[in-house]
Design an enzyme around this catalytic site. Structure first.
Site, PDB file in Angstrom:
ATOM      1  N   GLU A  43      47.395  63.982  26.014  1.00  0.00           N
ATOM      2  CA  GLU A  43      48.113  65.193  26.410  1.00  0.00           C
ATOM      3  C   GLU A  43      49.211  64.827  27.402  1.00  0.00           C
ATOM      4  O   GLU A  43      48.940  64.132  28.397  1.00  0.00           O
ATOM      5  CB  GLU A  43      47.136  66.175  27.056  1.00  0.00           C
ATOM      6  CG  GLU A  43      47.182  67.535  26.385  1.00  0.00           C
ATOM      7  CD  GLU A  43      46.439  68.565  27.206  1.00  0.00           C
ATOM      8  OE1 GLU A  43      47.086  69.519  27.667  1.00  0.00           O
ATOM      9  OE2 GLU A  43      45.226  68.363  27.392  1.00  0.00           O
TER      10      GLU A  43
ATOM     11  N   LYS B 142      58.945  54.747  15.674  1.00  0.00           N
ATOM     12  CA  LYS B 142      58.997  54.003  16.938  1.00  0.00           C
ATOM     13  C   LYS B 142      58.464  52.587  16.733  1.00  0.00           C
ATOM     14  O   LYS B 142      58.975  51.632  17.303  1.00  0.00           O
ATOM     15  CB  LYS B 142      58.175  54.727  18.015  1.00  0.00           C
ATOM     16  CG  LYS B 142      58.834  55.992  18.544  1.00  0.00           C
ATOM     17  CD  LYS B 142      58.052  56.510  19.733  1.00  0.00           C
ATOM     18  CE  LYS B 142      58.629  57.798  20.292  1.00  0.00           C
ATOM     19  NZ  LYS B 142      57.802  58.326  21.400  1.00  0.00           N
TER      20      LYS B 142
ATOM     21  N   ASP C 276      58.005  57.517  26.595  1.00  0.00           N
ATOM     22  CA  ASP C 276      58.205  58.959  26.500  1.00  0.00           C
ATOM     23  C   ASP C 276      59.702  59.165  26.434  1.00  0.00           C
ATOM     24  O   ASP C 276      60.460  58.586  27.216  1.00  0.00           O
ATOM     25  CB  ASP C 276      57.607  59.698  27.694  1.00  0.00           C
ATOM     26  CG  ASP C 276      57.517  61.190  27.383  1.00  0.00           C
ATOM     27  OD1 ASP C 276      56.904  61.541  26.358  1.00  0.00           O
ATOM     28  OD2 ASP C 276      58.074  62.009  28.139  1.00  0.00           O
TER      29      ASP C 276
ATOM     30  N   TYR D 187      66.347  64.024  16.487  1.00  0.00           N
ATOM     31  CA  TYR D 187      67.649  64.633  16.766  1.00  0.00           C
ATOM     32  C   TYR D 187      68.831  63.742  16.351  1.00  0.00           C
ATOM     33  O   TYR D 187      69.983  64.118  16.562  1.00  0.00           O
ATOM     34  CB  TYR D 187      67.756  64.965  18.263  1.00  0.00           C
ATOM     35  CG  TYR D 187      66.743  65.992  18.731  1.00  0.00           C
ATOM     36  CD1 TYR D 187      66.982  67.356  18.614  1.00  0.00           C
ATOM     37  CD2 TYR D 187      65.526  65.592  19.273  1.00  0.00           C
ATOM     38  CE1 TYR D 187      66.040  68.297  19.037  1.00  0.00           C
ATOM     39  CE2 TYR D 187      64.577  66.529  19.703  1.00  0.00           C
ATOM     40  CZ  TYR D 187      64.842  67.874  19.572  1.00  0.00           C
ATOM     41  OH  TYR D 187      63.916  68.808  19.981  1.00  0.00           O
ATOM     42  N   ASP D 188      68.561  62.569  15.774  1.00  0.00           N
ATOM     43  CA  ASP D 188      69.640  61.625  15.444  1.00  0.00           C
ATOM     44  C   ASP D 188      70.813  62.248  14.674  1.00  0.00           C
ATOM     45  O   ASP D 188      71.974  61.962  14.992  1.00  0.00           O
ATOM     46  CB  ASP D 188      69.088  60.424  14.651  1.00  0.00           C
ATOM     47  CG  ASP D 188      68.328  59.448  15.550  1.00  0.00           C
ATOM     48  OD1 ASP D 188      68.405  59.578  16.781  1.00  0.00           O
ATOM     49  OD2 ASP D 188      67.661  58.558  15.006  1.00  0.00           O
TER      50      ASP D 188
ATOM     51  N   PHE E 199      65.566  59.306  13.104  1.00  0.00           N
ATOM     52  CA  PHE E 199      64.595  60.396  13.086  1.00  0.00           C
ATOM     53  C   PHE E 199      64.993  61.444  14.113  1.00  0.00           C
ATOM     54  O   PHE E 199      65.982  61.289  14.832  1.00  0.00           O
ATOM     55  CB  PHE E 199      63.172  59.867  13.358  1.00  0.00           C
ATOM     56  CG  PHE E 199      62.950  59.381  14.772  1.00  0.00           C
ATOM     57  CD1 PHE E 199      63.383  58.128  15.172  1.00  0.00           C
ATOM     58  CD2 PHE E 199      62.307  60.193  15.709  1.00  0.00           C
ATOM     59  CE1 PHE E 199      63.173  57.687  16.477  1.00  0.00           C
ATOM     60  CE2 PHE E 199      62.091  59.760  17.020  1.00  0.00           C
ATOM     61  CZ  PHE E 199      62.535  58.509  17.401  1.00  0.00           C
TER      62      PHE E 199
ATOM     63  N   LYS F 191      71.466  50.773  16.146  1.00  0.00           N
ATOM     64  CA  LYS F 191      70.745  51.770  16.960  1.00  0.00           C
ATOM     65  C   LYS F 191      69.931  51.070  18.042  1.00  0.00           C
ATOM     66  O   LYS F 191      69.921  51.489  19.198  1.00  0.00           O
ATOM     67  CB  LYS F 191      69.844  52.673  16.096  1.00  0.00           C
ATOM     68  CG  LYS F 191      69.126  53.712  16.968  1.00  0.00           C
ATOM     69  CD  LYS F 191      68.347  54.792  16.263  1.00  0.00           C
ATOM     70  CE  LYS F 191      67.651  55.675  17.311  1.00  0.00           C
ATOM     71  NZ  LYS F 191      66.694  56.629  16.768  1.00  0.00           N
TER      72      LYS F 191
HETATM   73  P1  IMP Z   1      57.720  61.575  22.434  1.00  0.00           P
HETATM   74  O1  IMP Z   1      57.020  61.007  21.232  1.00  0.00           O
HETATM   75  O2  IMP Z   1      56.881  62.418  23.296  1.00  0.00           O
HETATM   76  O3  IMP Z   1      58.466  60.522  23.174  1.00  0.00           O
HETATM   77  O4  IMP Z   1      58.738  62.627  21.814  1.00  0.00           O
HETATM   78  C1  IMP Z   1      60.040  62.344  21.728  1.00  0.00           C
HETATM   79  C2  IMP Z   1      60.763  63.381  20.895  1.00  0.00           C
HETATM   80  O5  IMP Z   1      62.131  63.313  21.323  1.00  0.00           O
HETATM   81  C3  IMP Z   1      60.772  62.987  19.415  1.00  0.00           C
HETATM   82  O6  IMP Z   1      59.809  63.683  18.689  1.00  0.00           O
HETATM   83  C4  IMP Z   1      62.175  63.367  18.985  1.00  0.00           C
HETATM   84  O7  IMP Z   1      62.196  64.730  18.664  1.00  0.00           O
HETATM   85  C5  IMP Z   1      63.004  63.162  20.245  1.00  0.00           C
HETATM   86  N1  IMP Z   1      63.565  61.778  20.278  1.00  0.00           N
HETATM   87  C6  IMP Z   1      63.226  60.755  21.099  1.00  0.00           C
HETATM   88  N2  IMP Z   1      63.915  59.643  20.819  1.00  0.00           N
HETATM   89  C7  IMP Z   1      64.690  59.958  19.773  1.00  0.00           C
HETATM   90  C8  IMP Z   1      65.621  59.203  19.017  1.00  0.00           C
HETATM   91  O8  IMP Z   1      65.853  58.001  19.193  1.00  0.00           O
HETATM   92  N3  IMP Z   1      66.235  59.886  18.038  1.00  0.00           N
HETATM   93  C9  IMP Z   1      66.009  61.200  17.772  1.00  0.00           C
HETATM   94  N4  IMP Z   1      65.131  61.935  18.422  1.00  0.00           N
HETATM   95  C10 IMP Z   1      64.471  61.334  19.444  1.00  0.00           C
END
Ligand code: IMP
Length: 195
Positions: free
Chosen positions: A38, A12, A67, A153-154, A151, A174
């Site tokens: 959390e 990120k 998020d 689900y890409d 990363f 992207k």
């Molecule tokens: P966060 O860090 O709580 O926002 O978790 C987001 C989760 O959603 C990540 O760990 C990924 O599994 C998935 N995710 C979010 N954005 C992406 C993306 O751009 N590509 C692939 N997976 C994503």
């Protein structure tokens, strides 16, 4: 401007540094802060506000929190806000590849393969100046992963217009198309107007 990113996810940081050009993007570890919030919200918006507020309370400096996740209509919107821990059970969390296999397993034989990424991003300049933007990227779930970039689900999300999975996009492509890229671009325009 120095912007502290409420994440420990290095991907990120890289993605956002490419979008918020002209700003210095730092993660908590860069300034010796241990950050672990959390995610108790019931929506992407609530969780991004929670993360922004809790990092701001520690750092007292401008923060950006996001998020994000993937939603699958055929699975009633799953995994949604639980995307990072989808398929994990107490004491054993899945790796990204295993999570993709888990999701594709749930989708075996399902014809409606639509899915969309969501990102809600919050910029907190101080306690009283807070901006959020939420964006999406629509695709369809493949039967098997494809591509090495990105990363999460890409590799399983195919973009019909581009003829590629998200993992086959270049970094710039992207950022231009993605849920996170579009939300960050909206905040970048707000930042430009607030300096
Ligand atoms: P966060 O860090 O709580 O926002 O978790 C987001 C989760 O959603 C990540 O760990 C990924 O599994 C998935 N995710 C979010 N954005 C992406 C993306 O751009 N590509 C692939 N997976 C994503």
């Amino acid at each position: 401007m120095k912007l502290l990113l409420a994440t420990n996810n290095a991907h990120k940081k890289i993605e956002l540094s490419g979008i918020l050009v002209g700003h210095e993007i730092l993660v908590p570890g860069d300034i010796g802060i241990e950050f672990d919030c959390e995610e108790t919200g019931t929506s992407f918006l609530e969780n991004s506000l929670l993360k922004a507020g809790s990092l701001f309370a520690l750092a007292h400096a401008p923060v950006i929190a996001d998020d994000s996740g993937i939603c699958v209509p055929a699975l009633n919107g799953e995994p949604g806000i639980f995307s990072a821990r989808y398929g994990s059970v107490e004491g054993h969390s899945l790796e990204a590849g295993e999570r993709n296999d888990y999701l594709l397993g749930k989708m075996r034989g399902v014809r409606d393969r639509r899915c969309f990424f969501v990102c809600c991003m919050t910029l907190m300049l101080d306690e009283h100046r807070v901006f959020s933007a939420q964006e999406t990227l629509e695709g369809v779930l493949l039967e098997a992963p494809r591509g090495k970039g990105g990363f999460g689900y890409d590799p399983v999300v195919y973009l019909e217009r581009e003829g590629k999975t998200v993992a086959e996009l270049g970094a710039e492509e992207k950022n231009r198309l993605s849920h996170r890229g579009k939300a960050a671009a909206a905040l970048s325009r707000i930042l430009a107007g607030t300096q």
